[in-house]
Design a protein around this motif. Structure first.
Motif, PDB file in Angstrom:
ATOM      1  N   GLU A 108       1.129  -1.767   0.153  1.00 37.49           N
ATOM      2  CA  GLU A 108      -0.059  -0.388  -0.234  1.00 37.49           C
ATOM      3  C   GLU A 108       0.731   1.470  -0.017  1.00 37.49           C
ATOM      4  O   GLU A 108       0.298   2.377  -0.998  1.00 37.49           O
ATOM      5  CB  GLU A 108      -0.584   0.256   1.296  1.00 37.49           C
ATOM      6  CG  GLU A 108      -1.729   1.552   1.442  1.00 37.49           C
ATOM      7  CD  GLU A 108      -2.872   0.727   2.438  1.00 37.49           C
ATOM      8  OE1 GLU A 108      -4.335   1.619   2.492  1.00 37.49           O
ATOM      9  OE2 GLU A 108      -2.140   0.452   3.438  1.00 37.49           O
ATOM     10  N   LEU A 109       2.329   1.721   0.474  1.00 37.08           N
ATOM     11  CA  LEU A 109       2.487   2.459   0.828  1.00 37.08           C
ATOM     12  C   LEU A 109       3.582   3.112  -0.417  1.00 37.08           C
ATOM     13  O   LEU A 109       3.930   3.608  -0.903  1.00 37.08           O
ATOM     14  CB  LEU A 109       4.000   1.632   1.924  1.00 37.08           C
ATOM     15  CG  LEU A 109       3.527   2.577   3.337  1.00 37.08           C
ATOM     16  CD1 LEU A 109       4.097   1.969   3.842  1.00 37.08           C
ATOM     17  CD2 LEU A 109       2.718   4.283   3.728  1.00 37.08           C
TER      18      LEU A 109
ATOM     19  N   ALA B 233       1.199   3.790  -3.289  1.00 33.65           N
ATOM     20  CA  ALA B 233       0.949   5.632  -2.881  1.00 33.65           C
ATOM     21  C   ALA B 233       1.052   6.564  -4.145  1.00 33.65           C
ATOM     22  O   ALA B 233       2.438   6.659  -3.853  1.00 33.65           O
ATOM     23  CB  ALA B 233       0.893   5.723  -1.419  1.00 33.65           C
ATOM     24  N   ASP B 234       0.593   7.175  -4.396  1.00 34.85           N
ATOM     25  CA  ASP B 234       0.931   7.934  -5.575  1.00 34.85           C
ATOM     26  C   ASP B 234       0.754   9.916  -4.683  1.00 34.85           C
ATOM     27  O   ASP B 234       1.253  10.414  -5.367  1.00 34.85           O
ATOM     28  CB  ASP B 234       0.505   7.900  -6.931  1.00 34.85           C
ATOM     29  CG  ASP B 234       0.540   6.709  -7.065  1.00 34.85           C
ATOM     30  OD1 ASP B 234       1.630   6.358  -7.738  1.00 34.85           O
ATOM     31  OD2 ASP B 234      -0.329   6.476  -8.221  1.00 34.85           O
ATOM     32  N   THR B 235      -0.129   9.593  -3.732  1.00 38.74           N
ATOM     33  CA  THR B 235      -0.553  10.845  -3.741  1.00 38.74           C
ATOM     34  C   THR B 235      -0.208  11.244  -2.064  1.00 38.74           C
ATOM     35  O   THR B 235      -0.287  10.133  -1.870  1.00 38.74           O
ATOM     36  CB  THR B 235      -2.227  11.298  -4.010  1.00 38.74           C
ATOM     37  OG1 THR B 235      -2.994  10.906  -2.780  1.00 38.74           O
ATOM     38  CG2 THR B 235      -2.093  11.143  -5.028  1.00 38.74           C
TER      39      THR B 235
ATOM     40  N   GLU C 271      -3.250   9.125  -0.422  1.00 45.93           N
ATOM     41  CA  GLU C 271      -2.710   7.478  -0.848  1.00 45.93           C
ATOM     42  C   GLU C 271      -2.070   7.419   0.727  1.00 45.93           C
ATOM     43  O   GLU C 271      -2.092   6.846   1.683  1.00 45.93           O
ATOM     44  CB  GLU C 271      -2.292   7.513  -1.752  1.00 45.93           C
ATOM     45  CG  GLU C 271      -3.855   8.121  -1.957  1.00 45.93           C
ATOM     46  CD  GLU C 271      -3.310   7.456  -4.118  1.00 45.93           C
ATOM     47  OE1 GLU C 271      -1.855   6.996  -4.243  1.00 45.93           O
ATOM     48  OE2 GLU C 271      -4.199   6.844  -4.524  1.00 45.93           O
ATOM     49  N   ARG C 272      -0.219   8.571   0.658  1.00 44.69           N
ATOM     50  CA  ARG C 272       1.091   7.853   2.039  1.00 44.69           C
ATOM     51  C   ARG C 272       0.213   8.244   2.617  1.00 44.69           C
ATOM     52  O   ARG C 272       0.190   7.467   4.336  1.00 44.69           O
ATOM     53  CB  ARG C 272       1.746   8.906   1.037  1.00 44.69           C
ATOM     54  CG  ARG C 272       2.822   8.644  -0.083  1.00 44.69           C
ATOM     55  CD  ARG C 272       3.720   9.004  -0.069  1.00 44.69           C
ATOM     56  NE  ARG C 272       3.325  10.910   0.388  1.00 44.69           N
ATOM     57  CZ  ARG C 272       3.679  10.939  -1.431  1.00 44.69           C
ATOM     58  NH1 ARG C 272       3.007  10.073  -2.705  1.00 44.69           N
ATOM     59  NH2 ARG C 272       3.812  12.430  -1.595  1.00 44.69           N
TER      60      ARG C 272
ATOM     61  N   THR D 171      -2.953   7.766   4.056  1.00 48.26           N
ATOM     62  CA  THR D 171      -3.959   6.876   4.976  1.00 48.26           C
ATOM     63  C   THR D 171      -3.070   5.196   4.811  1.00 48.26           C
ATOM     64  O   THR D 171      -3.484   4.745   5.830  1.00 48.26           O
ATOM     65  CB  THR D 171      -4.651   6.394   3.582  1.00 48.26           C
ATOM     66  OG1 THR D 171      -5.780   7.643   3.695  1.00 48.26           O
ATOM     67  CG2 THR D 171      -5.630   5.579   3.821  1.00 48.26           C
ATOM     68  N   ALA D 172      -1.819   5.841   3.951  1.00 46.65           N
ATOM     69  CA  ALA D 172      -0.932   4.055   3.958  1.00 46.65           C
ATOM     70  C   ALA D 172      -0.528   4.229   5.493  1.00 46.65           C
ATOM     71  O   ALA D 172      -0.289   2.979   6.001  1.00 46.65           O
ATOM     72  CB  ALA D 172      -0.423   4.117   2.904  1.00 46.65           C
TER      73      ALA D 172
END
Length: 136
Positions: free
Chosen positions: A84-85, A88-90, A93-94, A96-97
């Motif tokens: 997930e990390l 993560a592109d944004t 997202e990071r 949240t991860a």
């Protein structure tokens, strides 16, 4: 033969507290990291492997609580959090991860001492059982 089996069980039980402490220490260290780096991903993979080894050791030691399954799940979830990390592109997202990773690591920090305690309980019961057997 019985003595040999008892020795192998007690050797495994004596190693469990150190392995549980290692899992807890790794979880604490990983929780402090705030950037996705190759070192973080490698650390998560190491943590996952140690959590899986703890799961197997608990199972082999005869810990009958849910702890072996819990640490197996932690190991699997850690690998998923690493993926997930990496995906993560944004920034969102990071974030949240990282939140998901920290929740998992917090669980490991809380539960690892329980694994050491459960191993101590099994060792104590085994010692009492051996003592009774020797008296008879």
């Amino acid at each position: 033969m019985l003595t040999c089996i008892a020795f192998m069980l007690s050797a495994n039980l004596t190693q469990l507290p150190a392995l549980a402490a290692e899992v807890e220490t790794e979880a604490r260290a990983l929780s402090a990291i705030t950037e996705v780096t190759p070192a973080l991903i490698a650390g998560i993979e190491d943590f996952s492997g140690d959590a899986e080894r703890l799961s197997a050791a608990l199972r082999e030691a005869g810990v009958e609580q849910d702890l072996p399954c819990i640490f197996h799940g932690i190991a699997e979830d850690a690998r998923e959090r690493a993926e997930e990390l990496q995906a993560a592109d944004t920034a969102s997202e990071r974030a949240t991860a990282f939140t998901n990773l920290r929740v998992l690591l917090d669980d490991a920090v809380l539960i690892a001492p329980m694994a050491a305690s459960a191993a101590a309980d099994v060792a104590q019961a085994e010692a009492q059982s051996q003592s009774v057997a020797l008296r008879n």
